[in-house]
Structure formats: structure tokens, C-alpha cells
Design a protein around this motif. Sequence first.
Motif, PDB file in Angstrom:
ATOM      1  N   GLU A 123       0.623  -0.875  -0.017  1.00 44.66           N
ATOM      2  CA  GLU A 123       0.103   0.045   0.055  1.00 44.66           C
ATOM      3  C   GLU A 123       0.722   1.362   0.241  1.00 44.66           C
ATOM      4  OE1 GLU A 123      -3.806  -1.774   2.562  1.00 44.66           O
ATOM      5  OE2 GLU A 123      -2.602  -0.651   3.378  1.00 44.66           O
ATOM      6  N   GLY A 124       1.971   0.789   0.192  1.00 46.46           N
ATOM      7  CA  GLY A 124       3.243   2.010  -0.444  1.00 46.46           C
ATOM      8  C   GLY A 124       3.582   2.867   1.499  1.00 46.46           C
ATOM      9  N   ALA A 125       3.616   2.241   2.307  1.00 46.45           N
ATOM     10  CA  ALA A 125       4.675   2.309   3.753  1.00 46.45           C
ATOM     11  C   ALA A 125       6.031   2.423   3.164  1.00 46.45           C
ATOM     12  CB  ALA A 125       4.157   1.388   4.865  1.00 46.45           C
ATOM     13  N   THR A 126       7.342   3.740   3.377  1.00 50.86           N
ATOM     14  CA  THR A 126       8.505   3.653   3.816  1.00 50.86           C
ATOM     15  C   THR A 126       8.929   2.802   4.855  1.00 50.86           C
ATOM     16  OG1 THR A 126       8.023   5.929   2.085  1.00 50.86           O
ATOM     17  CG2 THR A 126      10.157   5.558   3.419  1.00 50.86           C
ATOM     18  N   PHE A 127       8.632   3.094   6.045  1.00 54.18           N
ATOM     19  CA  PHE A 127       8.411   2.486   7.487  1.00 54.18           C
ATOM     20  C   PHE A 127       7.837   1.693   7.661  1.00 54.18           C
ATOM     21  CE2 PHE A 127       9.958   6.885   6.294  1.00 54.18           C
ATOM     22  CZ  PHE A 127      11.656   6.784   6.695  1.00 54.18           C
ATOM     23  N   ILE A 128       8.062   0.485   7.961  1.00 58.96           N
ATOM     24  CA  ILE A 128       7.602  -0.417   9.428  1.00 58.96           C
ATOM     25  C   ILE A 128       8.221   0.053  10.555  1.00 58.96           C
ATOM     26  CG2 ILE A 128       6.795  -2.893   9.592  1.00 58.96           C
ATOM     27  CD1 ILE A 128       5.294  -1.766   7.091  1.00 58.96           C
ATOM     28  N   ASP A 129       7.160   0.378  11.359  1.00 53.93           N
ATOM     29  CA  ASP A 129       7.473   0.737  12.938  1.00 53.93           C
ATOM     30  C   ASP A 129       7.019  -0.641  13.701  1.00 53.93           C
ATOM     31  OD1 ASP A 129       8.639   2.070  14.540  1.00 53.93           O
ATOM     32  OD2 ASP A 129       6.682   3.009  15.744  1.00 53.93           O
ATOM     33  N   VAL A 130       8.079  -1.841  14.462  1.00 50.84           N
ATOM     34  CA  VAL A 130       7.659  -2.550  14.976  1.00 50.84           C
ATOM     35  C   VAL A 130       7.441  -1.623  16.509  1.00 50.84           C
ATOM     36  CG1 VAL A 130       7.811  -4.924  15.101  1.00 50.84           C
ATOM     37  CG2 VAL A 130       8.964  -4.347  13.284  1.00 50.84           C
ATOM     38  N   GLY A 131       6.282  -2.741  17.710  1.00 51.96           N
ATOM     39  CA  GLY A 131       6.515  -2.227  19.283  1.00 51.96           C
ATOM     40  C   GLY A 131       5.957  -3.377  19.726  1.00 51.96           C
ATOM     41  N   ALA A 132       7.160  -3.969  20.789  1.00 54.56           N
ATOM     42  CA  ALA A 132       6.209  -4.620  21.565  1.00 54.56           C
ATOM     43  C   ALA A 132       6.640  -4.728  22.704  1.00 54.56           C
ATOM     44  CB  ALA A 132       8.050  -5.647  21.316  1.00 54.56           C
ATOM     45  N   TYR A 133       6.211  -3.380  23.271  1.00 58.70           N
ATOM     46  CA  TYR A 133       6.069  -2.769  24.167  1.00 58.70           C
ATOM     47  C   TYR A 133       5.151  -1.747  24.229  1.00 58.70           C
ATOM     48  CZ  TYR A 133       7.312  -0.560  29.274  1.00 58.70           C
ATOM     49  OH  TYR A 133       6.727  -0.356  30.109  1.00 58.70           O
ATOM     50  N   SER A 134       3.980  -2.395  25.322  1.00 56.22           N
ATOM     51  CA  SER A 134       2.428  -0.938  24.363  1.00 56.22           C
ATOM     52  C   SER A 134       2.823  -0.101  25.373  1.00 56.22           C
ATOM     53  CB  SER A 134       1.584  -1.886  25.148  1.00 56.22           C
ATOM     54  OG  SER A 134       0.121  -0.974  25.415  1.00 56.22           O
ATOM     55  N   SER A 135       2.469   1.210  25.037  1.00 51.64           N
ATOM     56  CA  SER A 135       3.160   2.715  24.857  1.00 51.64           C
ATOM     57  C   SER A 135       1.396   3.134  25.852  1.00 51.64           C
ATOM     58  CB  SER A 135       3.037   3.679  24.561  1.00 51.64           C
ATOM     59  OG  SER A 135       3.189   3.651  23.222  1.00 51.64           O
ATOM     60  N   ARG A 136       0.277   2.517  25.381  1.00 52.97           N
ATOM     61  CA  ARG A 136      -0.966   3.155  25.745  1.00 52.97           C
ATOM     62  C   ARG A 136      -1.027   3.825  27.150  1.00 52.97           C
ATOM     63  NH1 ARG A 136      -4.099  -0.001  28.871  1.00 52.97           N
ATOM     64  NH2 ARG A 136      -3.643  -2.185  28.842  1.00 52.97           N
ATOM     65  N   PRO A 137      -1.940   4.377  27.889  1.00 56.71           N
ATOM     66  CA  PRO A 137      -2.041   5.001  28.717  1.00 56.71           C
ATOM     67  C   PRO A 137      -2.175   3.843  30.099  1.00 56.71           C
ATOM     68  CG  PRO A 137      -3.380   6.299  27.652  1.00 56.71           C
ATOM     69  CD  PRO A 137      -2.867   4.894  26.764  1.00 56.71           C
ATOM     70  N   ASP A 138      -2.077   4.112  30.785  1.00 54.69           N
ATOM     71  CA  ASP A 138      -1.903   2.283  32.496  1.00 54.69           C
ATOM     72  C   ASP A 138      -1.666   0.972  31.612  1.00 54.69           C
ATOM     73  OD1 ASP A 138      -2.781   4.256  33.807  1.00 54.69           O
ATOM     74  OD2 ASP A 138      -4.539   3.858  33.255  1.00 54.69           O
ATOM     75  N   ALA A 139      -0.583   1.248  30.224  1.00 55.54           N
ATOM     76  CA  ALA A 139       0.163  -0.220  30.309  1.00 55.54           C
ATOM     77  C   ALA A 139       0.867  -1.118  30.839  1.00 55.54           C
ATOM     78  CB  ALA A 139       0.858  -0.034  29.047  1.00 55.54           C
ATOM     79  N   GLN A 140       0.471  -2.392  30.613  1.00 50.84           N
ATOM     80  CA  GLN A 140       1.462  -3.455  31.648  1.00 50.84           C
ATOM     81  C   GLN A 140       2.902  -2.989  31.265  1.00 50.84           C
ATOM     82  OE1 GLN A 140       0.578  -7.423  31.152  1.00 50.84           O
ATOM     83  NE2 GLN A 140       2.100  -7.840  32.180  1.00 50.84           N
ATOM     84  N   HIS A 141       3.551  -2.878  31.783  1.00 50.26           N
ATOM     85  CA  HIS A 141       5.215  -2.740  32.027  1.00 50.26           C
ATOM     86  C   HIS A 141       5.873  -4.450  31.889  1.00 50.26           C
ATOM     87  CE1 HIS A 141       8.982  -1.604  32.579  1.00 50.26           C
ATOM     88  NE2 HIS A 141       9.578  -2.489  33.713  1.00 50.26           N
ATOM     89  N   ILE A 142       6.649  -4.177  31.337  1.00 46.54           N
ATOM     90  CA  ILE A 142       7.066  -5.543  30.864  1.00 46.54           C
ATOM     91  C   ILE A 142       8.605  -5.774  31.124  1.00 46.54           C
ATOM     92  CG2 ILE A 142       5.702  -6.729  29.289  1.00 46.54           C
ATOM     93  CD1 ILE A 142       7.003  -6.798  27.164  1.00 46.54           C
ATOM     94  N   SER A 143       9.698  -6.616  31.143  1.00 45.96           N
ATOM     95  CA  SER A 143      10.604  -6.826  31.650  1.00 45.96           C
ATOM     96  C   SER A 143      11.335  -6.651  30.151  1.00 45.96           C
ATOM     97  CB  SER A 143      10.958  -7.720  32.171  1.00 45.96           C
ATOM     98  OG  SER A 143      11.129  -8.982  31.124  1.00 45.96           O
ATOM     99  N   GLU A 144      12.666  -6.138  29.799  1.00 45.25           N
ATOM    100  CA  GLU A 144      13.652  -6.010  29.188  1.00 45.25           C
ATOM    101  C   GLU A 144      13.637  -7.299  28.303  1.00 45.25           C
ATOM    102  OE1 GLU A 144      17.729  -4.930  29.548  1.00 45.25           O
ATOM    103  OE2 GLU A 144      17.411  -2.683  29.176  1.00 45.25           O
ATOM    104  N   GLU A 145      13.733  -8.546  29.041  1.00 47.27           N
ATOM    105  CA  GLU A 145      13.814  -9.691  27.975  1.00 47.27           C
ATOM    106  C   GLU A 145      12.859  -9.954  27.243  1.00 47.27           C
ATOM    107  OE1 GLU A 145      14.363  -8.681  31.254  1.00 47.27           O
ATOM    108  OE2 GLU A 145      17.376  -9.065  30.804  1.00 47.27           O
ATOM    109  N   GLU A 146      11.436  -9.174  27.670  1.00 46.02           N
ATOM    110  CA  GLU A 146      10.060  -9.955  27.596  1.00 46.02           C
ATOM    111  C   GLU A 146      10.495  -9.211  25.932  1.00 46.02           C
ATOM    112  OE1 GLU A 146       6.405 -11.864  26.618  1.00 46.02           O
ATOM    113  OE2 GLU A 146       7.933 -12.207  27.614  1.00 46.02           O
ATOM    114  N   GLU A 147      10.521  -8.237  26.169  1.00 43.35           N
ATOM    115  CA  GLU A 147      10.220  -7.186  25.462  1.00 43.35           C
ATOM    116  C   GLU A 147      11.190  -7.579  23.768  1.00 43.35           C
ATOM    117  OE1 GLU A 147      10.800  -2.177  23.770  1.00 43.35           O
ATOM    118  OE2 GLU A 147      11.316  -3.213  25.443  1.00 43.35           O
ATOM    119  N   LEU A 148      12.361  -8.128  24.322  1.00 40.92           N
ATOM    120  CA  LEU A 148      13.304  -8.876  23.163  1.00 40.92           C
ATOM    121  C   LEU A 148      12.850  -9.823  21.925  1.00 40.92           C
ATOM    122  CD1 LEU A 148      17.182  -8.201  24.539  1.00 40.92           C
ATOM    123  CD2 LEU A 148      16.094  -7.450  22.337  1.00 40.92           C
TER     124      LEU A 148
END
Length: 274
Positions: free
Chosen positions: A50-75
Motif C-alpha cells: 500500500e506504500g509504507a516507506t517504514f514499518i514501525d515494530v513495537g513490543a512494549y505497549s505505550s498506551r496509558p496504564d499499559a502493563q510494564h514488561i521486562s527487557e527480556e520479554e520485549e526482546l
Amino acid sequence: MSINCKGTLIELSTPRVMGILNLTPDSFYDGGNYKNEADVLTKTEQMLTEGATFIDVGAYSSRPDAQHISEEEELCRITPIIELLVKEFPNIILSIDTFRSKVAKETVNAGAAMINDISGGNLDEHMMKCVAELQVPYILMHMKGTPQSMKNENKYKNMLQEILFYFSEKIKTARNLGINDLILDPGFGFAKNIPQNFELMNQLELFKNLDHPFLVGISRKSFIYKSLQTTPQGALNGTTMLHTVSLMKGASILRVHDVKEAVECVKLYQQLKQ
């Protein structure tokens, strides 16, 4: 104005679209949608087509009150997906949505091309130095507090003045460290209430004075859907309208859930400019 992504120069005089790929189970709009490799590949291929130049991949939710996860879980969530995407789409330009320097380093080593830091280096004192060493583009966002506390951090004497000062200080730090490609993100929805988000949109052209490209991330956010008395699922039309405003005020990158519609905004905006 261009940025260097793994040796490829991306010109930003024409605005670009960044597609969002959330690997989190609890993101506000598409959390938990991509549970296996086939779903990830299908969504990524769709956004690229569809024409995206970049794909932004996230594994830690930054919504308000999001659950905190460890570095290990994110990786654990993100690294196999980067390796999969780079293998399947060798020319893909991956942005990594993280505020942790260890995650930044390991994901760039796995094939990512840029770092998107919601905290602007405030949640990891090593982040900006790490980005300078990696020599990748750095998206630096304005936020106060953390994803868990930010909704209570929206007190300002003069919001626009404070954000501009924040960026001027961060730009100086980045330049001193040797970060060459810097993209600013005003941080819609991060430590800002509904009126403040609209004030920010109304004055968005001020960020052109900082002489760096800026990114707008407003896709289906609550200040849009709450103003329209709808839901994230019903906020595409409102998002598209404000994407158009953002382009007219100088945005270089739109970070979006809906690539096709954003690319159409860019095409029509370019026609208006001509």
C-alpha cells in the motif's frame, strides 16, 4: 532533507508513511492481532504494498496504564519478528519502537534501520549514546513521565513553549553525541489531554522552526475518537482529516495503522502543492 537507513538515503521532501506493526497483546487498537508469523507477514506485505516507506515494530505497549514488561520479554517478542521480516522482505526499512538501549542495539544488529523512542532518552540514560554508536536515524518524542503515569503529567504553564524548549535541548545533546539523522515527534496523546492535543495540532507548524523533520502519530487516538463520540475502530475518517492538516503544517512522516488512506492523503497533498 534526507535520512540514511542502512545505506539507503530516504528523501523526506515528499512526506512518507510509516506503518504500525504492534506485537503487543494490549495495544489500544490492534493489540493481539498478530499472534503468529503468517499474520505478521500478511500485515507487513499489505502495508508495504500500500506504500509504507517504514514499518514501525513495537513490543512494549505505550498506551496509558499499559502493563510494564521486562527487557527480556520485549526482546523475546520482537527479535524473531525482525529476523523473519528482514529475511522475507530484504529491502524493508524497520523502525523499532523502544525506549531501551539494549533493545535498540540488539534489534539494529538483527536488521532494523532506525529507533523510535517515546521517551527521547529520558527512560534510559544510555539510549542516545547507543543510537550515536549505531549511527541510525533516531525518532525522538516528547513525553513526560512513563506510559503508566503520563495521563497525570499534563500540567504545563505554556505547553508549546515547554515542548519547543525540550526539543532544543535534546537536539543539542544529540548533535554533541554525533547523532546525524534526527526526527522529532511532538507526542500527541502522551501527557496531553484532549484540548492540549488540539492546541498542539493547531500550532504544529512551529516545529518547522527547529530545522528537523517531524513525525506525527495520531492514528485512531483517543483525542480523535472521544471528540467524535466513537471508538478507535470508528476513528479512521477523523484520523484522515487530521493527517491532512498535519501534512499542510509540515509533517514529514505519518505513523499510521491505515497505510492506504494515509498514502492517498500524501498523494493529494502533493497535487495541491503543485
